[in-house]
Write a protein that holds these residues in place. Structure first.
Motif, PDB file in Angstrom:
ATOM      1  N   GLU A 317      38.529  14.156  40.094  1.00 27.98           N
ATOM      2  CA  GLU A 317      39.584  14.971  39.495  1.00 27.98           C
ATOM      3  C   GLU A 317      38.948  16.041  38.617  1.00 27.98           C
ATOM      4  O   GLU A 317      37.830  15.868  38.112  1.00 27.98           O
ATOM      5  N   ALA A 318      39.670  17.135  38.445  1.00 27.14           N
ATOM      6  CA  ALA A 318      39.172  18.225  37.604  1.00 27.14           C
ATOM      7  C   ALA A 318      40.333  18.854  36.854  1.00 27.14           C
ATOM      8  O   ALA A 318      41.435  18.975  37.398  1.00 27.14           O
ATOM      9  N   THR A 319      40.075  19.228  35.614  1.00 23.65           N
ATOM     10  CA  THR A 319      41.051  19.986  34.818  1.00 23.65           C
ATOM     11  C   THR A 319      40.528  21.408  34.677  1.00 23.65           C
ATOM     12  O   THR A 319      39.390  21.626  34.248  1.00 23.65           O
ATOM     13  N   LEU A 320      41.371  22.375  35.077  1.00 23.83           N
ATOM     14  CA  LEU A 320      40.965  23.777  35.113  1.00 23.83           C
ATOM     15  C   LEU A 320      41.727  24.589  34.082  1.00 23.83           C
ATOM     16  O   LEU A 320      42.937  24.385  33.885  1.00 23.83           O
ATOM     17  N   GLN A 321      41.006  25.499  33.432  1.00 22.98           N
ATOM     18  CA  GLN A 321      41.641  26.433  32.510  1.00 22.98           C
ATOM     19  C   GLN A 321      42.204  27.595  33.321  1.00 22.98           C
ATOM     20  O   GLN A 321      41.492  28.230  34.091  1.00 22.98           O
ATOM     21  N   CYS A 322      43.488  27.859  33.147  1.00 24.17           N
ATOM     22  CA  CYS A 322      44.157  28.908  33.911  1.00 24.17           C
ATOM     23  C   CYS A 322      44.432  30.124  33.026  1.00 24.17           C
ATOM     24  O   CYS A 322      44.149  30.116  31.816  1.00 24.17           O
ATOM     25  N   VAL A 323      44.974  31.161  33.630  1.00 23.30           N
ATOM     26  CA  VAL A 323      45.396  32.372  32.915  1.00 23.30           C
ATOM     27  C   VAL A 323      46.795  32.723  33.412  1.00 23.30           C
ATOM     28  O   VAL A 323      47.231  32.255  34.473  1.00 23.30           O
ATOM     29  N   PRO A 324      47.526  33.536  32.656  1.00 22.02           N
ATOM     30  CA  PRO A 324      48.854  33.966  33.150  1.00 22.02           C
ATOM     31  C   PRO A 324      48.734  34.686  34.486  1.00 22.02           C
ATOM     32  O   PRO A 324      47.788  35.448  34.717  1.00 22.02           O
ATOM     33  N   ALA A 325      49.680  34.424  35.369  1.00 19.21           N
ATOM     34  CA  ALA A 325      49.689  35.107  36.667  1.00 19.21           C
ATOM     35  C   ALA A 325      49.818  36.612  36.442  1.00 19.21           C
ATOM     36  O   ALA A 325      50.515  37.070  35.535  1.00 19.21           O
ATOM     37  N   HIS A 326      49.132  37.382  37.264  1.00 19.93           N
ATOM     38  CA  HIS A 326      49.144  38.825  37.086  1.00 19.93           C
ATOM     39  C   HIS A 326      48.854  39.517  38.409  1.00 19.93           C
ATOM     40  O   HIS A 326      48.305  38.912  39.343  1.00 19.93           O
ATOM     41  N   SER A 327      49.213  40.768  38.482  1.00 13.15           N
ATOM     42  CA  SER A 327      48.868  41.599  39.633  1.00 13.15           C
ATOM     43  C   SER A 327      47.696  42.488  39.261  1.00 13.15           C
ATOM     44  O   SER A 327      47.441  42.750  38.078  1.00 13.15           O
ATOM     45  N   LEU A 328      46.988  42.930  40.281  1.00 12.85           N
ATOM     46  CA  LEU A 328      45.846  43.808  40.074  1.00 12.85           C
ATOM     47  C   LEU A 328      46.075  45.136  40.777  1.00 12.85           C
ATOM     48  O   LEU A 328      46.655  45.184  41.870  1.00 12.85           O
ATOM     49  N   VAL A 329      45.606  46.189  40.126  1.00  8.71           N
ATOM     50  CA  VAL A 329      45.587  47.513  40.748  1.00  8.71           C
ATOM     51  C   VAL A 329      44.182  47.715  41.293  1.00  8.71           C
ATOM     52  O   VAL A 329      43.215  47.809  40.537  1.00  8.71           O
ATOM     53  N   GLU A 330      44.066  47.748  42.625  1.00  5.81           N
ATOM     54  CA  GLU A 330      42.759  47.866  43.265  1.00  5.81           C
ATOM     55  C   GLU A 330      42.539  49.287  43.767  1.00  5.81           C
ATOM     56  O   GLU A 330      43.411  49.870  44.406  1.00  5.81           O
ATOM     57  N   GLN A 331      41.366  49.825  43.473  1.00  2.00           N
ATOM     58  CA  GLN A 331      41.013  51.161  43.941  1.00  2.00           C
ATOM     59  C   GLN A 331      39.749  51.080  44.786  1.00  2.00           C
ATOM     60  O   GLN A 331      38.748  50.512  44.370  1.00  2.00           O
ATOM     61  N   THR A 332      39.814  51.653  45.979  1.00  2.04           N
ATOM     62  CA  THR A 332      38.663  51.720  46.873  1.00  2.04           C
ATOM     63  C   THR A 332      38.184  53.154  46.943  1.00  2.04           C
ATOM     64  O   THR A 332      38.965  54.062  47.267  1.00  2.04           O
ATOM     65  N   ALA A 333      36.916  53.351  46.618  1.00  3.76           N
ATOM     66  CA  ALA A 333      36.331  54.702  46.635  1.00  3.76           C
ATOM     67  C   ALA A 333      34.996  54.656  47.349  1.00  3.76           C
ATOM     68  O   ALA A 333      34.311  53.624  47.362  1.00  3.76           O
ATOM     69  N   VAL A 334      34.619  55.782  47.947  1.00  3.59           N
ATOM     70  CA  VAL A 334      33.326  55.897  48.616  1.00  3.59           C
ATOM     71  C   VAL A 334      32.469  56.878  47.834  1.00  3.59           C
ATOM     72  O   VAL A 334      32.897  57.997  47.539  1.00  3.59           O
ATOM     73  N   MET A 335      31.249  56.467  47.474  1.00  5.60           N
ATOM     74  CA  MET A 335      30.338  57.290  46.684  1.00  5.60           C
ATOM     75  C   MET A 335      28.978  57.341  47.356  1.00  5.60           C
ATOM     76  O   MET A 335      28.672  56.528  48.239  1.00  5.60           O
ATOM     77  N   THR A 336      28.161  58.256  46.888  1.00  8.46           N
ATOM     78  CA  THR A 336      26.759  58.266  47.276  1.00  8.46           C
ATOM     79  C   THR A 336      25.977  57.406  46.291  1.00  8.46           C
ATOM     80  O   THR A 336      26.482  57.044  45.212  1.00  8.46           O
ATOM     81  N   SER A 337      24.735  57.093  46.621  1.00  4.26           N
ATOM     82  CA  SER A 337      23.923  56.278  45.714  1.00  4.26           C
ATOM     83  C   SER A 337      23.686  56.994  44.389  1.00  4.26           C
ATOM     84  O   SER A 337      23.654  56.357  43.324  1.00  4.26           O
ATOM     85  N   ASP A 338      23.532  58.319  44.404  1.00  5.43           N
ATOM     86  CA  ASP A 338      23.349  59.061  43.159  1.00  5.43           C
ATOM     87  C   ASP A 338      24.602  59.003  42.289  1.00  5.43           C
ATOM     88  O   ASP A 338      24.504  58.859  41.059  1.00  5.43           O
ATOM     89  N   GLN A 339      25.776  59.112  42.906  1.00  9.89           N
ATOM     90  CA  GLN A 339      27.016  59.016  42.136  1.00  9.89           C
ATOM     91  C   GLN A 339      27.164  57.634  41.500  1.00  9.89           C
ATOM     92  O   GLN A 339      27.578  57.508  40.345  1.00  9.89           O
ATOM     93  N   VAL A 340      26.819  56.617  42.257  1.00 15.61           N
ATOM     94  CA  VAL A 340      26.908  55.252  41.721  1.00 15.61           C
ATOM     95  C   VAL A 340      25.986  55.104  40.517  1.00 15.61           C
ATOM     96  O   VAL A 340      26.357  54.510  39.499  1.00 15.61           O
ATOM     97  N   GLU A 341      24.787  55.644  40.619  1.00 14.88           N
ATOM     98  CA  GLU A 341      23.847  55.520  39.507  1.00 14.88           C
ATOM     99  C   GLU A 341      24.381  56.214  38.256  1.00 14.88           C
ATOM    100  O   GLU A 341      24.230  55.694  37.143  1.00 14.88           O
ATOM    101  N   ARG A 342      25.019  57.347  38.426  1.00  9.19           N
ATOM    102  CA  ARG A 342      25.565  58.052  37.257  1.00  9.19           C
ATOM    103  C   ARG A 342      26.757  57.312  36.658  1.00  9.19           C
ATOM    104  O   ARG A 342      26.939  57.300  35.437  1.00  9.19           O
ATOM    105  N   GLU A 343      27.569  56.674  37.504  1.00  8.46           N
ATOM    106  CA  GLU A 343      28.813  56.060  37.044  1.00  8.46           C
ATOM    107  C   GLU A 343      28.702  54.554  36.805  1.00  8.46           C
ATOM    108  O   GLU A 343      29.667  53.924  36.392  1.00  8.46           O
TER     109      GLU A 343
END
Length: 646
Positions: A317-343
């Motif tokens: 058996e296991a007891t788990l710590q939960c959090v309030p249910a929530h929705s997420l706003v997901e953003q998908t973006a495409v970058m170059t490796s240089d952009q990723v390094e800057r951001e």
């Protein structure tokens, strides 16, 4: 050289000194000893008689007494060679003729063969008795063949058990401990390395899948360990609760989910074992124990038991710590490796969850980030809704979004795949089909990766969904995968080692011509307080997780073998050129023992440097002294049972 039976009076006196229950055994053993000694002495005596040589001279001994025969033999021998009797030259094996050699060989071989045969028969009967005893002890049933999700590991066993209650589990573990029979606990069988498999015996908790209680005030849920992550999430919905973080798939059982330190992504979120605040552990050595974070005396053992590979006890058996249910706003973006390094620092610091998908042989990085949807009364909620509706890219229909990969598949298959036949395939399924065409050809892999990069360009956008619908994602088909965690600075100040590692890995792939498909998935987590977690560390430590992958066709054994060999070389290159310099720790569900004894010993020594293995094995000696819960993989990684007393 004569032999006589042992003194009967002395034997009787000795026998009377033995306990009554042993007199028969002593008598039998004495008789057997006398018979064997007599036979050996007789053999020595008769082998020295020169009667065979005498017979060569044609002497007729028929009708003579024993004394006359004996005298006549000596007389004949002495005439030929007075010293032959003493030197024994005539009795040497090389001086005998073929008939005599055969006779002597039979004389010695028959008793030896009889003894060996009787010993083999006794050993075989003893093994049958032991096997029958094992069957009676744990009730072997029909054969079960258990295969892990990727079909990279499989075992067959007659000892496969599915208890339905803690009491039944306790009885099973107690019997196994009493008779020292291995009993490995298996979860959902999703681990790529088959860490839960053992042909000697397994116990599955799939029927122990109940929610036992939900405490709304503490936001905690207590469940049986065989329940899956998906079942827990669904059971929590009516209470307005959910789990803090999830891995990429939700089919794991809770017991295995924590025992291998599964993880999601988020620079401020630890691996899932940190959600465990209480355990009930069924152990071979100490019975059933309950541990709680609220009891200071339990805290150290609880932390060690949360990530224990099933080697300290079976999590019931296991007891788990939960959090309030929530929705997420997901953003998908495409970058170059240089952009990723800057951001990069901003992306880690401003998003609850973030993961990168690097595409080898391209300069494309898919960045997927998500944050909780603000409440209705919060201004950011309304501003975000307006931004998404006005500024965010509109969803692209699959017919356009997946067109580059569909076109390449039709072209690569030489007409075997029609556009209509593949119209319902997802991006991951298209990737599987494309790779199966020529999985180890680097030029073909480059084309597939470039087509996938174009598809991701068309997949940019924003979506809103419940957290469990966002954090999980499609991983593709059967695969070989290796994933490591390594330090990347502090959550408040990343040190950049995560991006340096990835750049070196991409350079290694290109320089070595490795047929590496997409993606190289990179995620982050905060530290875990569990000492055996790959992300074990101080509270503010930041860890990056990065995996390499090769996909396997399901029905081509020859191709699977070739891909396996290529993947092992791919992994070896990473191990030799990167792991040591970045202090990489392998994911417990993806680590494999070495291909040789030397390589396995190297893995074991590396684990000793990275984890408190000695302390962990001391706990194993206490809770599972005979290592019945281990399997060959766990033994290879952590070492066999110590012969030293604990």
């Amino acid at each position: 050289h004569t032999s006589r039976p042992p003194d009967a009076t002395a034997d009787a006196e000795r026998a009377n000194e033995k306990p009554r229950g042993r007199r028969a055994k002593v008598a039998v053993m004495s008789s057997m000893t006398w018979a064997v000694r007599s036979a050996m002495s007789g053999a020595r005596h008769w082998s020295k008689l020169p009667h065979r040589l005498v017979l060569r001279h044609g002497t007729n001994f028929r009708g003579l007494s024993w004394e006359a025969k004996h005298i006549e033999m000596h007389t004949l021998l002495e005439k030929e060679d007075p010293y032959s009797y003493y030197r024994g030259q005539s009795l040497k094996y090389e001086n005998l003729n073929d008939q005599e050699k055969t006779a002597r060989t039979v004389w010695y071989a028959v008793p030896i063969a009889t003894i060996v045969g009787l010993g083999a028969y006794w050993w075989n009967e003893e093994e049958k008795r032991k096997t029958k005893r094992k069957v009676e002890i744990l009730g072997e049933g029909e054969e079960h063949t258990i295969v892990n999700w990727s079909a990279t590991h499989a075992v067959t066993t007659k000892r496969f058990f599915q208890p339905e209650s803690v009491e039944a589990l306790e009885a099973l573990v107690a019997k196994a401990a009493k008779h020292k029979l291995r009993l490995r606990v298996i979860g959902a069988g999703l681990s790529p390395n088959g860490i839960g498999l053992d042909g000697e015996g397994m116990v599955s908790l799939a029927l122990m899948d109940k929610v036992l209680s939900v405490d709304r005030s503490k936001q905690q849920v207590t469940v049986q360990a065989g329940i899956t992550v998906t079942q827990v999430i669904e059971a929590l919905r009516p209470y307005g609760l959910t789990l803090q973080n999830l891995a990429s798939i939700n089919a794991q059982q809770i017991g295995g989910f924590m025992q291998v330190s599964a993880h999601g992504t988020g620079a401020t979120l630890p691996p899932v074992d940190e959600q465990v605040v209480g355990l009930k552990l069924v152990t071979p050595g100490q019975g059933t124990i309950s541990l709680s974070r609220e009891d200071p005396e339990d805290l150290e053992l609880l932390r060690m038991s949360r990530v224990a590979l099933g080697a300290l006890g079976v999590v019931a058996e296991a007891t788990l710590q939960c959090v309030p249910a929530h929705s997420l706003v997901e953003q998908t973006a495409v970058m170059t490796s240089d952009q990723v390094e800057r951001e990069h620092v901003r992306l880690l610091g401003s998003n609850r969850h973030v993961r990168y998908m690097w595409i080898p042989y391209t300069d494309t990085v898919v960045v997927v980030s998500s944050n909780p949807l603000q409440p209705l009364y919060h201004p950011a909620r309304w501003w975000g809704a307006i931004s998404r509706s006005v500024l965010a890219p509109k969803p692209t229909p699959d017919s356009e979004r997946l067109k580059p990969m569909r076109d390449l598949l039709v072209q690569s298959s030489n007409g075997k795949q029609s556009p209509d036949a593949i119209s319902g395939l997802s991006l991951a399924q298209l990737r599987d089909e494309l790779l199966a065409v020529n999985p180890l050809d680097v030029e073909h892999i480059k084309k597939v990766n470039r087509a996938e990069a174009l598809c991701w360009q068309q997949s940019q956008g924003v979506r809103v969904a419940p957290s469990d619908g966002v954090l999980g994602f499609e991983c593709g088909g059967q695969q070989w995968v290796s994933e490591v965690a390594f330090p990347a600075g502090k959550t408040s100040l990343p040190d950049g080692s995560d991006l340096r590692y990835t750049r070196e890995l991409l350079s290694l792939i290109e320089a070595s011509g490795i047929p590496a498909p997409a993606p190289l998935e990179q995620r982050w987590s905060a530290a875990s307080a569990s000492p055996m977690s790959p992300a074990g560390g101080a509270k503010d430590d930041l860890f990056s997780w990065l995996g390499i992958i090769m996909y396997l066709p399901e029905d081509d054994a020859q191709q699977r073998e070739a891909i396996t060999d290529a993947f092992l070389q791919y992994k070896a290159a990473c191990r030799e050129q990167l792991w040591g310099r970045y202090d990489c720790r392998e994911h417990w569900a993806k680590i494999e023992e070495g291909e040789s004894k030397e390589e396995t010993e190297g893995v074991r020594q590396r684990l000793k440097r990275q984890y408190p293995v000695a302390e962990f094995n001391a706990l194993r000696a206490r809770f599972d002294p005979d290592h019945i819960l281990a399997n060959p993989l766990v033994t290879a990684l952590l070492g066999p049972k110590s012969s030293k007393p604990s």
